[in-house]
Design a protein around this motif. Sequence first.
Motif: not given
Length: 356
Positions: A102-126
């Motif tokens: 239930g830590l909202v801060g961890s949800w925020i960190a998790l969302i940005f972590y997954a998002l930028f991992a996707a950007v770096m692996k499958y997105g414009p920075l792949g």
Amino acid sequence: MIITGLLLGAALGYVLQRSRFCVTGAFRDLYLARSTRYFTPFLLAIAIQAVGVAALTGIGVIAPEPASFAPLAVIGGGLLFGVGIVLAGGCATGTYYRAAEGLVGSWIALIFYALFAAVMKYGPLGGFTEAARSRTVGDATVHETLGVSVWVPTVVFAGIVGALVVRELRRSSGRKVAALPPRRTGLGHYLADIPWSPWVGGVLLGLIAIAAWVLSTAAGRNGGLGITTPSAKAVTFLTTGDATLVDWSVMLVLGILVGSFAAAKLSGEFRWRTPDSATILRSAGGGVVMGIGAALAGGCTIGNSLVETSLFSYQGWVSLVAIMAGTWAAAWFLLVRPQRAARGTARPAPVLSPVA
């Protein structure tokens, strides 16, 4: 067969939440408090997995492929990831299980972590990530360089860890832990009422890591535990609808949320907690740096520091050192330096001299 990923992930999430096993804390405490309370059990998890993987490989059950070594990407990515986990307040798995508490801060960190991992692996920075990780050098593993069997570094490392475990147990033999009154009896008391020791967390983490190799291979994926790539796949699936991305590893990370949520609810530790604006920004920034660093390094504290190290790959061990260095640097800058500055600017209380 990919449903086994969900089940194993749920077991992993339960173990992480009950034992409070977070690699960020293990690395940070090693520097700040000179404490090996979580670091030694983490090494034990690596050793257990190394023995299991070597045995399973020898009898042909699995065929692990250690990652190629791209030194610049691994070192740079590891340093970034180490900084990011301090900013976010937890490593990849730590962020997952704390989000499920239930830590909202961890949800925020998790969302940005997954998002930028996707950007770096499958997105414009792949393309950038692929180019950085293509600059490989030399052999992939220690035993390949030495020209020996994988059992040689496995046995040596297991012996070292065994000595460290004995030393740590002797040091902590007189330590007493305050226990809360039991709310349940029998098995429920041990599963949900009392916190699990780091040793329980380390042993179970090592065994789960071995099981991951077997179950993942049976599902058609050659790999062990992993967090970064499946997190990136989950985000990419949500934005593209490509169902082929939903594999065993994606089910694994979803299972971590399920298992840690169940553990938090049963133990009474689940509650929604909203951080202040400064913590929100710091969590978001930490998630961004974590995603970028893990993509460049080829893995996080699980994929590299736990799994690749058990294969004795250079990527795993160099990344482990780089992540620790990044963690320590961030801990000094964000924790130690401000405390020293505060002590230096504090004015001493005036000393009153007696009146003649």
